[in-house]
Design a protein around this motif. Sequence first.
Motif, short mmCIF file in Angstrom:
data_model
loop_
_atom_site.label_atom_id
_atom_site.label_comp_id
_atom_site.label_asym_id
_atom_site.label_seq_id
_atom_site.Cartn_x
_atom_site.Cartn_y
_atom_site.Cartn_z
N ASN A 177 0.79 -1.23 0.00
CA ASN A 177 0.00 0.00 0.00
C ASN A 177 0.83 1.29 0.00
N GLN A 178 2.08 1.22 -0.45
CA GLN A 178 2.94 2.39 -0.61
C GLN A 178 3.29 2.47 -2.10
N ILE A 179 2.80 3.50 -2.78
CA ILE A 179 2.98 3.63 -4.23
C ILE A 179 3.86 4.85 -4.49
N HIS A 180 4.85 4.69 -5.38
CA HIS A 180 5.87 5.72 -5.60
C HIS A 180 5.83 6.30 -7.02
N PHE A 181 6.05 7.62 -7.10
CA PHE A 181 6.13 8.32 -8.38
C PHE A 181 7.31 9.28 -8.35
N ALA A 182 8.10 9.26 -9.41
CA ALA A 182 9.23 10.18 -9.53
C ALA A 182 8.74 11.62 -9.62
N ARG A 183 7.64 11.82 -10.29
CA ARG A 183 7.04 13.15 -10.44
C ARG A 183 5.57 13.06 -10.05
N TYR A 184 4.67 13.55 -10.91
CA TYR A 184 3.24 13.54 -10.62
C TYR A 184 2.59 12.24 -11.08
N PRO A 185 1.65 11.72 -10.30
CA PRO A 185 0.87 10.58 -10.80
C PRO A 185 -0.15 11.07 -11.82
N GLU A 186 -0.60 10.16 -12.68
CA GLU A 186 -1.63 10.52 -13.67
C GLU A 186 -2.98 10.73 -12.99
N GLU A 187 -3.24 9.99 -11.94
CA GLU A 187 -4.54 9.98 -11.28
C GLU A 187 -4.73 11.22 -10.39
N SER A 188 -5.89 11.86 -10.48
CA SER A 188 -6.19 13.04 -9.67
C SER A 188 -6.65 12.62 -8.27
N ILE A 189 -6.74 13.59 -7.39
CA ILE A 189 -7.25 13.34 -6.04
C ILE A 189 -8.66 12.78 -6.12
N GLU A 190 -9.48 13.38 -6.96
CA GLU A 190 -10.87 12.92 -7.13
C GLU A 190 -10.91 11.50 -7.68
N GLU A 191 -10.12 11.20 -8.70
CA GLU A 191 -10.09 9.85 -9.29
C GLU A 191 -9.62 8.81 -8.27
N TRP A 192 -8.64 9.15 -7.44
CA TRP A 192 -8.16 8.22 -6.41
C TRP A 192 -9.28 7.88 -5.44
N HIS A 193 -10.01 8.89 -4.97
CA HIS A 193 -11.12 8.66 -4.05
C HIS A 193 -12.21 7.80 -4.70
N LYS A 194 -12.52 8.06 -5.96
CA LYS A 194 -13.54 7.27 -6.67
C LYS A 194 -13.08 5.83 -6.83
N ARG A 195 -11.82 5.61 -7.19
CA ARG A 195 -11.30 4.25 -7.38
C ARG A 195 -11.41 3.43 -6.10
N HIS A 196 -11.24 4.06 -4.97
CA HIS A 196 -11.31 3.36 -3.69
C HIS A 196 -12.72 3.36 -3.08
#
Length: 165
Positions: A139-158
């Motif tokens: 449950n620890q996901i890493h990105f060198a820069r910005y993730p593609e997924e928005s805050i809203e999309e993350w909440h919807k996915r979960h």
Amino acid sequence: MLLKGSCHCQSVNFEVESYTPYPFMRCYCSICRKTAGGGGYAINIMGQAETLKVNGMNHVQVYHAILGKDKHGKPKTSTGRRHFCKHCGSYLWIFDPSWKEWVYPFASAIDTPLPKPPERIHMMLDFAASWCEIPTGKNQIHFARYPEESIEEWHKRHGLYDEQV
């Protein structure tokens, strides 16, 4: 969810409605690292700008982060407005006119108990301080820069998006 927040000295109190209240994303860029405190990262939550209510606005100052220098050596600044208490230095929220409908309170300024996220996103790791320990594992996901997924999309996915706000 109604989020209530304040600065450390209580000169500023605010509230904002959020349907994305899970503090899941840690930003390690130099701006967040240097303005948010000693943890090496900042966590922002998204709220609806039109619902932001502030008591003590006369105690609030705004900082525009420096992004670099132009060809003449003059500082280029962010359009994002980082609001903080001018007395105790607590960072409170960010507003950027590029996204007028949103305001981004710092999770550290929120007094309302926040829900625990099912995973954590660690972003802008290319800019993390060398001494900063980045959690790894489940449950620890890493990105060198910005993730593609928005805050809203993350909440919807979960299944955590609260449209009742």
